[in-house]
Design an enzyme around this catalytic site. Structure first.
Site, PDB file in Angstrom:
ATOM      1  N   THR A  95       0.872  -1.177   0.000  1.00 60.19           N
ATOM      2  CA  THR A  95       0.000   0.000   0.000  1.00 60.19           C
ATOM      3  C   THR A  95       0.900   1.215   0.000  1.00 60.19           C
ATOM      4  O   THR A  95       1.683   1.428   0.928  1.00 60.19           O
ATOM      5  CB  THR A  95      -0.915   0.010   1.235  1.00 60.19           C
ATOM      6  OG1 THR A  95      -1.785  -1.113   1.161  1.00 60.19           O
ATOM      7  CG2 THR A  95      -1.752   1.288   1.292  1.00 60.19           C
ATOM      8  N   LYS A 170      -7.476   1.328  -2.479  1.00 54.56           N
ATOM      9  CA  LYS A 170      -7.003   0.969  -1.132  1.00 54.56           C
ATOM     10  C   LYS A 170      -7.115   2.156  -0.186  1.00 54.56           C
ATOM     11  O   LYS A 170      -7.438   2.006   0.997  1.00 54.56           O
ATOM     12  CB  LYS A 170      -5.566   0.455  -1.196  1.00 54.56           C
ATOM     13  CG  LYS A 170      -4.967   0.033   0.162  1.00 54.56           C
ATOM     14  CD  LYS A 170      -5.656  -1.175   0.773  1.00 54.56           C
ATOM     15  CE  LYS A 170      -5.184  -1.470   2.200  1.00 54.56           C
ATOM     16  NZ  LYS A 170      -3.874  -2.101   2.285  1.00 54.56           N
ATOM     17  N   LYS A 238       0.795   5.461   8.192  1.00 49.72           N
ATOM     18  CA  LYS A 238       1.335   5.701   6.846  1.00 49.72           C
ATOM     19  C   LYS A 238       0.208   5.825   5.825  1.00 49.72           C
ATOM     20  O   LYS A 238       0.169   6.779   5.032  1.00 49.72           O
ATOM     21  CB  LYS A 238       2.252   4.533   6.438  1.00 49.72           C
ATOM     22  CG  LYS A 238       2.640   4.563   4.967  1.00 49.72           C
ATOM     23  CD  LYS A 238       3.099   3.199   4.415  1.00 49.72           C
ATOM     24  CE  LYS A 238       2.030   2.125   4.489  1.00 49.72           C
ATOM     25  NZ  LYS A 238       2.218   0.970   3.639  1.00 49.72           N
TER      26      LYS A 238
END
Lengths: 295, 295
Positions: A95, A170, A238
């Site tokens: 990701t 995502k 993140k």
């Protein structure tokens, strides 16, 4: 197929194992070699770096930690793009930033390589069971060619659009998780504070219009005091950071996501980088704890 | 049983209809009589006020709008507690303040009446289909006595504890919904902004660890531009206000819930009091709209 695999952490090791078990030859590299030991024992070939993996393989799959790791793996001195021959397809399952996915696709294109961004959801359990959800950006043709590998890894593989579309999907997933997690934790804190049986509350409210995967799966872990990962706090921070940065670039304000990210910064500050995302409960609890109550 | 019913709005009219259909005699009052017309046609007896309902019934059920309405219905000049005889049990199904539920239980106790707080979740559809989730506070004995009525209304009836415990559980439910709704709306806005197919995104992310009732049921309505209620924005604001007030009284900080409430104040300010809670999407969209994009 000769499959290159870079990244054998919690997710990557299980995933590569499934590809290996399906009969593909694996060429593997990881920053710490010991995490690839299981694959090597079963016949995977250890390579000295990403470039070497790319030279040996038809297609290279990468799943590492942070965008800077992806950057290094693809564009670094010993990176995939430093290799002069070999693989025809690269698939980044980390990701990471949609803009980085676009950059990889462009650099790949210049070299006659197809690139896919294909981040996953489903966590360590999905990786272990081969039931990940895979969100694919790039071209349909490249995706079709990689289906024999994707089908080892996931139960839902969906083409979402051009380069970066997998990563953007995502991001939608992570945004969706963010507010839900705050609600799960605040709701269970409230329940504890007023003296309700937390599990009984989950049983009632988890089945109706307030229900979510998070309350039904992470809620009971919170009740039991189980804050092990699951999905690392530091990785979630993140991801939320990437989504906020992308949104800001597009002039899109996300007040909910921004707050949740800040709350997770507090979770991390309290020493929970490597705990599961449900550790948010502990940080919110700590916030109100001097009032002299315990749950 | 002779059942008194006060409150025949969107929820109450359907609910009383089920009780009537099960063969109970209904004694009804509502602020606007026309909303009780359907029940009266089928034989319900119209009463001049809450006190009159209480005199005529074995048990009185109330489901009105706001805490001040509940206050009036129970403690007002013509209220239930102004009646000198009649009902032995009162059941407030309005979502209201836990502290008000406790006050009602105390006042009821002084008069030899049992009181239950029994708010519901499941909305207009649950009320129509008789599949509400009912969260009960009070005593188990009173709940058992009322089961013939509850079973007309809901598919899950759970005893949660003493007076106010039903309301507290409903607060947990609403807290859980709050952050989830922000995530649903921010996630779909992000998807639209980056040019993803919103329904395709829902199909992918709604099934995994990010999934919730809200994304899977309200998400598609947002995609279609359907912002009709469902569950009124103004009622959701009321519920979040109660939860925040209760939490603050207990010294419990709820940063997520506080933000969501403020965002819904904006939704209301934009004219959506009587829209469904998914109208949050419109308010968040409007926030970033001057940047020159459309979804």
């Amino acid at each position: 197929m000769k499959i290159g695999w870079i990244g054998t952490g919690v997710m990557g090791a299980s995933m590569a194992g499934h590809v290996q078990a399906a009969g593909h030859d694996i060429y593997v590299y990881n920053r710490s070699k010991e995490k690839a030991a299981g694959l090597i024992e079963k016949g995977a070939v250890w390579c000295g770096g990403p470039g070497e993996v790319a030279s040996a393989s038809d297609a290279v799959f990468t799943i590492v930690g942070f965008p800077e790791d992806v950057e290094e793996v693809y564009f670094g001195h010993e990176g995939i793009f430093s290799s002069s021959a070999g693989c025809k397809t690269v698939v980044d399952m980390t990701t990471t930033k949609p803009s980085l996915a676009v950059r990889i696709a462009e650099a790949a294109g210049e070299r006659g390589i197809d690139a896919l961004d294909a981040p996953v959801s489903g966590g360590d359990i999905g990786a272990r069971d081969g039931t990940l959800v895979i969100m694919v950006g790039g071209t349909r043709e490249a995706m079709e060619r990689m289906m024999p590998v994707f089908e080892c890894l996931g139960s839902r593989i969906t083409f979402m659009g051009g380069p970066g579309a997998g990563q953007h999907t995502k991001m939608c997933n992570q945004i969706l998780v963010s507010g839900t997690m705050v609600s799960v934790c605040e709701s269970l804190l409230y329940a504890a504070r007023v003296g309700l049986d937390q599990q009984a509350v989950i049983d009632v409210i988890g089945k109706g219009a307030a229900g979510s995967w998070s309350i039904n799966n992470l809620g009971p872990r919170i009740v039991k005091g189980d804050f092990a990962t699951g999905f690392f706090v530091e990785h979630f921070i993140k991801d939320m950071g990437i989504a906020l940065e992308e949104a800001e670039t597009m002039g899109l304000s996300m007040p909910g996501l921004a707050l949740v990210k800040q709350l997770y910064v507090a979770v991390k500050a309290q020493g929970h980088s490597r705990s599961g995302t449900q550790a948010l409960y502990l940080a919110l609890k700590a916030m109100s704890e001097k009032n002299g109550w315990e749950t």
